[in-house]
Design an enzyme around this catalytic site. Structure first.
Site, PDB file in Angstrom:
ATOM      1  N   ASP A 121      23.293   9.861  19.907  1.00 28.02           N
ATOM      2  CA  ASP A 121      23.894   9.612  21.201  1.00 28.02           C
ATOM      3  C   ASP A 121      22.903   8.807  22.039  1.00 28.02           C
ATOM      4  O   ASP A 121      21.705   9.111  22.053  1.00 28.02           O
ATOM      5  CB  ASP A 121      24.203  10.946  21.900  1.00 28.02           C
ATOM      6  CG  ASP A 121      25.571  10.947  22.546  1.00 28.02           C
ATOM      7  OD1 ASP A 121      25.791  10.106  23.421  1.00 28.02           O
ATOM      8  OD2 ASP A 121      26.406  11.798  22.182  1.00 28.02           O
ATOM      9  N   ASP A 141      27.050   6.700  25.473  1.00 29.61           N
ATOM     10  CA  ASP A 141      27.669   7.480  26.534  1.00 29.61           C
ATOM     11  C   ASP A 141      28.079   6.603  27.720  1.00 29.61           C
ATOM     12  O   ASP A 141      27.273   5.795  28.203  1.00 29.61           O
ATOM     13  CB  ASP A 141      26.646   8.529  27.005  1.00 29.61           C
ATOM     14  CG  ASP A 141      27.263   9.604  27.866  1.00 29.61           C
ATOM     15  OD1 ASP A 141      28.184  10.281  27.391  1.00 29.61           O
ATOM     16  OD2 ASP A 141      26.819   9.769  29.021  1.00 29.61           O
ATOM     17  N   GLU A 167      31.478   4.836  24.381  1.00 30.46           N
ATOM     18  CA  GLU A 167      32.423   5.717  25.065  1.00 30.46           C
ATOM     19  C   GLU A 167      32.880   4.998  26.323  1.00 30.46           C
ATOM     20  O   GLU A 167      32.081   4.725  27.219  1.00 30.46           O
ATOM     21  CB  GLU A 167      31.755   7.046  25.432  1.00 30.46           C
ATOM     22  CG  GLU A 167      32.777   8.054  25.949  1.00 30.46           C
ATOM     23  CD  GLU A 167      32.208   9.060  26.934  1.00 30.46           C
ATOM     24  OE1 GLU A 167      32.804  10.126  27.089  1.00 30.46           O
ATOM     25  OE2 GLU A 167      31.164   8.767  27.570  1.00 30.46           O
ATOM     26  N   HIS A 220      33.523  16.834  22.074  1.00 29.84           N
ATOM     27  CA  HIS A 220      32.874  17.914  22.819  1.00 29.84           C
ATOM     28  C   HIS A 220      33.298  17.975  24.286  1.00 29.84           C
ATOM     29  O   HIS A 220      32.838  18.855  25.017  1.00 29.84           O
ATOM     30  CB  HIS A 220      31.361  17.724  22.727  1.00 29.84           C
ATOM     31  CG  HIS A 220      30.932  16.463  23.428  1.00 29.84           C
ATOM     32  ND1 HIS A 220      31.225  15.203  22.934  1.00 29.84           N
ATOM     33  CD2 HIS A 220      30.280  16.258  24.591  1.00 29.84           C
ATOM     34  CE1 HIS A 220      30.776  14.285  23.769  1.00 29.84           C
ATOM     35  NE2 HIS A 220      30.189  14.893  24.782  1.00 29.84           N
ATOM     36  N   ASP A 221      34.114  17.025  24.755  1.00 27.97           N
ATOM     37  CA  ASP A 221      34.569  17.018  26.153  1.00 27.97           C
ATOM     38  C   ASP A 221      36.030  17.418  26.286  1.00 27.97           C
ATOM     39  O   ASP A 221      36.588  17.343  27.396  1.00 27.97           O
ATOM     40  CB  ASP A 221      34.447  15.606  26.751  1.00 27.97           C
ATOM     41  CG  ASP A 221      33.011  15.168  26.968  1.00 27.97           C
ATOM     42  OD1 ASP A 221      32.134  16.031  27.161  1.00 27.97           O
ATOM     43  OD2 ASP A 221      32.771  13.944  26.961  1.00 27.97           O
TER      44      ASP A 221
HETATM   45  O1  TEU Z   1      31.464  11.889  29.216  1.00 28.14           O
HETATM   46  C1  TEU Z   1      31.932  11.004  30.178  1.00 28.14           C
HETATM   47  C2  TEU Z   1      32.967  11.510  31.011  1.00 28.14           C
HETATM   48  O2  TEU Z   1      33.529  10.740  31.757  1.00 28.14           O
HETATM   49  C3  TEU Z   1      33.287  12.947  30.919  1.00 28.14           C
HETATM   50  O3  TEU Z   1      32.290  13.698  31.497  1.00 28.14           O
HETATM   51  C4  TEU Z   1      34.507  13.207  31.608  1.00 28.14           C
HETATM   52  O4  TEU Z   1      34.341  12.973  32.963  1.00 28.14           O
HETATM   53  C5  TEU Z   1      34.921  14.617  31.416  1.00 28.14           C
HETATM   54  O5  TEU Z   1      34.387  15.163  30.266  1.00 28.14           O
HETATM   55  C6  TEU Z   1      36.390  14.658  31.290  1.00 28.14           C
HETATM   56  O6  TEU Z   1      36.748  15.963  31.313  1.00 28.14           O
HETATM   57  C7  TEU Z   1      30.191  11.684  28.728  1.00 28.14           C
HETATM   58  C8  TEU Z   1      29.810  12.809  27.803  1.00 28.14           C
HETATM   59  O7  TEU Z   1      30.632  12.788  26.678  1.00 28.14           O
HETATM   60  C9  TEU Z   1      29.865  14.106  28.564  1.00 28.14           C
HETATM   61  O8  TEU Z   1      29.612  15.210  27.732  1.00 28.14           O
HETATM   62  C10 TEU Z   1      28.850  14.020  29.667  1.00 28.14           C
HETATM   63  O9  TEU Z   1      28.944  15.158  30.487  1.00 28.14           O
HETATM   64  C11 TEU Z   1      29.022  12.777  30.523  1.00 28.14           C
HETATM   65  O10 TEU Z   1      29.237  11.604  29.755  1.00 28.14           O
HETATM   66  C12 TEU Z   1      27.786  12.521  31.348  1.00 28.14           C
HETATM   67  O11 TEU Z   1      26.751  12.098  30.515  1.00 28.14           O
END
Ligand code: TEU
Ligand code: CA
Length: 558
Positions: A101, A202, A257, A332-333
């Site tokens: 990542d 990210d 992403e 994971h989100d």
């Molecule tokens: O996610 C980007 C992001 O936009 C998400 O946080 C989103 O807002 C949320 O998950 C939607 O429910 C990336 C990573 O994948 C996430 O784990 C991080 O928290 C975020 O960036 C910040 O680095």
């Protein structure tokens, strides 16, 4: 594209490991690098080609490692750099590639750069971040943070605000500054020289902020404006510079992403001759169940199938031959795929997990499997707020229930149960022993209660399991160039129950048929599925012809 010109990552299947929840080996309740090494043979047996690791860098863990305090150190709880080197070597020995990542939109506020940046108004690192004077008593602009509240934090020391589009402990890096960019490229070169095989980047489409940082349109239910940080004016310039300075020198894969992108943006970020990224994660297909009343992801709506098909169709046809798709139902989100798009009741869990796998793995693009998906792991179904760990979830509850009284506690808890990021972060379920075989001690987050039924050991003991079905889908992809290269055509676009499409390559045509409902339905298939058609894979033992049984999925070669 032909079989000989395709790149290795176009034929690959990626498996995403969330290290914190994969396998604990030193009994602290937190997954670690040794735990990943211990399961490499497991992953090899599944058949995947690439492992993507969520961040394992040094971090105070305000956002589970997405707040990095040193890009070139491994977090203590995960192990040491020599553990990492052993992991990389062990993966390569097995013919597995490893991507990391890359989190470079922001750092931790405990990163050395930020500590120096914050120390005075005139130091060499001040412009590594965004510092601004307040607008009277207020923040410099109206931007909101993704984790709630203003995107600006006032800092007593120098009496200015810094920008953080995520938590207050995740200050945004200033990509306008060439020195910052060079520092990032140096770090990337360091990792690639070490031998890693690429990066998942990210929120990479947020690195270029609009000049002057203007107010954004105020959001419904909010005093704040949209930060409008996506797809900024210089983002493609920065990515091309990154390509020139770093990526062009290695045979590495990249996946960006990118929230808030359309297929037209996809062609820019991942177009074949653009020299930016190899592919992107788009999120349109994961937004269709969002709230229609200003609560964003916090909703209990179901994704409408017709809309889902439309979005997938646009990406499949929009990028065909010009750019490359990534394919994923969850990460994971997000909630777990089977709970969100399938049916996680004991009766239909396995059937619908296989349906989703069929539907996704037969598309054009690079499929991503999120850890546990291969055994049909489900949402956590936690009912108490104290079971949740995720900063986004906890902040949202505070804002919506405690501060603004927009929803009652039970209403918000139902929305959290459906959407919290913790749904996918519960420990990997290896077996039916205590803590699901993840750890010998209490895990950092509760194990899903269904682990005695849903676990790897049980899956490997059952030839009809979701696991073996994934293995077969991966084998098919490796065996048939049609799956990688074929053109996609959506059939029955308006059908609210069936997702049906065609893949065509050279003289071959395959048909994929997926019944997304728990009903048996009749569809006249004989006009499409000819009498000589060969059944390639199905999640039922026999072929029901025109009768599509609950969550039935089948693939024919014509
Ligand atoms: O996610 C980007 C992001 O936009 C998400 O946080 C989103 O807002 C949320 O998950 C939607 O429910 C990336 C990573 O994948 C996430 O784990 C991080 O928290 C975020 O960036 C910040 O680095
Ligand atoms: Ca551990």
């Amino acid at each position: 594209m032909t079989e000989t010109t395709i790149k290795w990552w176009q034929k690959a299947v990626v498996y995403q490991v969330y290290p914190r929840s994969f396998q604990d080996t030193n009994h602290d309740g937190i997954g670690d690098i040794q735990g990943i090494i211990d399961h490499l043979d497991y992953l090899k047996r599944l058949g995947i080609d690439v492992i993507w690791l969520n961040p394992i860098y040094q971090s105070p863990n305000d956002d589970n490692g997405y707040d990095i305090s040193d890009y070139q150190k491994i977090a203590n709880e995960f192990g040491t750099m020599s553990d990492f080197d052993r992991l990389l070597e062990a993966a390569h020995q097995r013919g597995l590639r490893l991507i990391m990542d890359l989190v470079v939109n922001h750092t931790s506020d405990e990163h050395a750069w930020f500590k120096k940046s914050r120390a005075s108004r005139d130091n060499a690192y001040r412009n590594f971040y965004f510092w601004r004077a307040g607008n009277g008593e207020k923040a410099p602009n109206n931007w909101d943070s993704a984790f709630g509240g203003s995107a600006w934090q006032y800092d007593e020391k120098t009496q200015e605000y810094y920008l953080h589009t995520f938590s207050t402990k995740q200050p945004d890096l200033n990509w306008e500054n060439p020195q910052l960019r060079q520092s990032i490229y140096d770090m990337m070169n360091w990792w690639l020289t070490k031998g890693i095989d690429g990066f998942r980047m990210d929120v990479i489409n947020q690195i270029s902020k609009r000049p002057g940082l203007p107010d954004g349109p105020v959001k419904p239910h909010s005093e704040f404006g949209d930060s409008q940080v996506t797809n900024g004016p210089r983002v493609h310039e920065f990515l091309r510079e990154m390509h020139r300075e770093v990526l062009s020198k290695y045979d590495a894969m990249t996946v960006g992403e990118t929230h808030g992108v359309t297929p037209a943006d996809g062609l820019k970020y991942a177009g074949q001759n653009r020299h930016e990224l190899d592919m992107i994660f788009e999120f349109q297909h994961l937004r269709l169940d969002n709230s229609q009343h200003g609560f964003g992801k916090w909703s209990t709506r179901k994704t409408p199938l017709v809309g889902l098909k439309q979005v997938i169709n646009e990406w499949q046809t929009g990028l065909n031959g010009q750019a490359w798709n990534s394919l994923f139902w969850n990460n994971h989100d997000t909630p777990r795929a089977v709970s969100r798009f399938g049916n996680d009741s004991p009766q239909y869990r396995e059937r619908s997990a296989k349906l989703l796998a069929t539907c996704l793995h037969l598309l054009q693009g690079t499929p991503y499997i999120y850890q546990g998906e291969e055994i049909g792991m489900t949402n956590a179904h936690f009912t108490r707020l104290t079971d949740y760990r995720d900063i986004e979830t906890l902040n949202a509850y505070q804002e919506v229930v405690t501060q603004k009284h927009q929803l009652s506690a039970p209403e918000m808890m139902a929305r959290i149960e459906a959407n919290s990021r913790d749904n996918s972060r519960t420990p990997m379920q290896w077996d039916a022993t205590e803590n699901a075989g993840f750890s010998e001690t209490t895990p950092w987050i509760r194990v899903n209660e269904n682990y005695p039924m849903v676990n790897v050991k049980a899956a490997l003991a059952d030839p009809d399991s979701v696991w073996f079905y994934y293995q077969k889908l991966i084998d098919l992809r490796h065996d048939y160039p049609l799956i990688t290269l074929g053109d996609f055509k959506l059939l029955l676009p308006d059908d609210e129950a069936v997702f049906m499409y065609e893949r065509r390559w050279q003289e071959q045509t395959w048909i994929v048929i997926c019944n997304f409902t728990d009903q048996t339905i009749d569809r006249e298939l004989t006009s499409v599925v000819t009498a000589q058609a060969r059944l390639i894979i199905s999640n039922y033992q026999d072929d029901g012809g025109n009768q599509l049984r609950p969550y039935e999925a089948k693939v024919y070669a014509l």
